[in-house]
Design a protein around this motif. Sequence first.
Motif, PDB file in Angstrom:
ATOM      1  N   ARG A  95      -7.627  10.248   3.812  1.00 56.21           N
ATOM      2  CA  ARG A  95      -6.555   9.452   3.224  1.00 56.21           C
ATOM      3  C   ARG A  95      -7.018   8.718   1.957  1.00 56.21           C
TER       4      ARG A  95
ATOM      5  N   SER B 205      -5.611   5.677  -0.378  1.00 56.73           N
ATOM      6  CA  SER B 205      -4.590   4.622  -0.412  1.00 56.73           C
ATOM      7  C   SER B 205      -4.721   3.824  -1.697  1.00 56.73           C
TER       8      SER B 205
ATOM      9  N   ARG C 151       0.833  -1.211   0.000  1.00 52.30           N
ATOM     10  CA  ARG C 151       0.000   0.000   0.000  1.00 52.30           C
ATOM     11  C   ARG C 151       0.866   1.259   0.000  1.00 52.30           C
TER      12      ARG C 151
ATOM     13  N   ALA D 126       0.025   5.459   0.408  1.00 52.39           N
ATOM     14  CA  ALA D 126      -1.122   6.294   0.790  1.00 52.39           C
ATOM     15  C   ALA D 126      -0.718   7.758   0.878  1.00 52.39           C
TER      16      ALA D 126
ATOM     17  N   GLU E  31      -3.732   0.107  -2.973  1.00 50.90           N
ATOM     18  CA  GLU E  31      -3.193  -1.220  -2.671  1.00 50.90           C
ATOM     19  C   GLU E  31      -3.104  -1.973  -3.982  1.00 50.90           C
TER      20      GLU E  31
END
Lengths: 453, 216
Positions: A141, A143, A62, A64, A145
């Motif tokens: 946030r 992110s 990840r 972020a 992944e």
Amino acid sequence: MKNEKEVKEPKVRPAKPEKALKIKKEKEPSVKRNVAPVWYSLDNAAKIYPATRNNDWNATFRVAITLNEDVNPILLRQALEDLRPRFPTFFVQLRSGFYWYYFEPAISSDVVEEEFTYPCRPMTIGDRDKPLFRVIYYKKRISLEIFHAICDGFGALTFLKTLVGHYLELSGVDISDANGIILNSKDDPNSLEMEDSFLKYYKKNIESSRKEPKAYNLNVTKEQKKDYLRVISGSFSIEQIKKITHERDVTITQLLTSLYILAIFNDMPVERSQKPIRISVPVNLRKFFKTSTLRNFSLYVNVGVVPNDNLTLDEILPQVKTQLTAGLKKEVLQSRFSTNVASEKNIALRLAPLFIKNYALKIANSLVGTSLFTSAFSNFGSVEFPPSMREHIHDVNFILGVSPTSGMNMAAISLDDQMKVTFSSLSGVSNIQAFFFRYLQDLGVDVEVESNV
Amino acid sequence: MSKCQNCGVKVANNSNCPLCGKYLGGDIRSTLYPSYFEKHTLSAKRILRFIFWLIVILSVFLDLFIGFEGWSITVSIAAILIWIIIFKPIFGKRAFGVYAMYDVVSLSALSLWIDYKYSGMVLWSVDYVISAIIGVAITVILISATIRKNKWSEVNVYLISLAFMNLIILILGWTNVHTYNGLALIIAVYSVITIIAMRYFLKKAFYAELKRVFHL
């Protein structure tokens, strides 16, 4: 901010005309625009990831970016949809061929979701509809992944920065000063971003041995919860840590790697293993070989120390420094990835059906892969944003997924003067992390810690 | 922002120190991450899978309870086959042709087993059944592409694979391993016509699909 009605209808750009992917051998590489082949073979580093996955785990990590305002999911979906033509190698799904896996374009881009579970849960592989990444938002946030077969940390962060840049654009922020720092979401992709740079820089007959003694295994006590991953991050000032590195004439990566080894040593059972504690440190090969690829182009250098009765940081540091310096020579790196490419080019391996290759790669990964290191530490380095974007960004983070064999990994990333080191672990026990951050604090670095559980 | 006296570190977003667990005050959970929960969705797939497992377990239990006669094995195999052949393609996310290939292989293996078990391997399975299964699979794949369950451009790999399987039946017939080759011959003609049609209509896409599946 634009209102939601203005962005409800996604603007889907027409598909780019298909052209052959040829890279001429010239001093200045030629750039082909509008190149969007209908399928991609996996790059050399990516080939191991589909073979070594299982039902509960695949190599996912990840990156972020936390903004200063709450994320608007409608704008985020719009921004992601707009990025599809710009990043054709990202919006793909894995498919099985007879001899090798390959990527083909995914049908849907609907992978934006609100965060609800632990970071880096396994990707759904084989779902033809969706690409092998997810964009997760939680409060401020955003992110990303992503399955490691698609790209490495550099590619992922380039994608995320462009996504956030375009998201801010849709929010009404002028990021016209972004040239060269992030990619322009409206540009066409070029063939150099899609190339397998391992093949480009592969040299025949300079192969190196992969033989190394087996490393100490962490054997963490795994939590019996689905997709469990404990994340503990520590933030501190780069200026403060540079005082320590200057005193000891080492780099930040060398210091943090050494401290990680010491933390693992400190957590070892009383009957200490004679196996070395070895940390796998990913290296961004773009620093050594000129390339614009957004796919995988990194390698690992394993650095380690054989434990004795009373290991100290001052004992570990010179060993780590010597090993990292030796491992980071261009010729050494080239010979190491050339060995991997030579294996890929081996005619017997190429002709073997995929299911046999999968078994072979699983065995090879166990023998000359995961058993050779105790844990991984990836230092991404400093992230740069254009000033217009920077004022909307609070911080960045980088989290490595954890394989059942390693149990724990560490990652670091910096923004301006702030560095964030993040441990990801399958265990709820935090002895290693506690030792690491307390030691840093004792060295005179003010650490601020946060955790997901 | 709190400071943990045990560890010396600052803790801004957790009520407990993440390193030693000491309570520092404030809300219980992290403010940077959500409260985690596992998504439990009651899908049709989960319900059906539960029913199929129930059938298998109940039949074995009943068979054992009334003096084992072995009928539960037939019931269990039938239930598993129905799941693989019918429901897995419906709920699955992979290319439809993959499931068609699974079905051909599993049904062919089943017919061979029945042939061996109940007829003493007179090879009626090879004479008639396997070629018929291949013929049905070709038709199902063509229909699936027509109703857009499958992409036309990826159909030809499965058609060629099925034609190849049928060719093996033909060769076995010509070498007198089995006696009747008529149906295999009809299916061979059928598969060749479909492949030629694919090549005619798909043009370059026909070879593009072969190239990506068989790339070295």
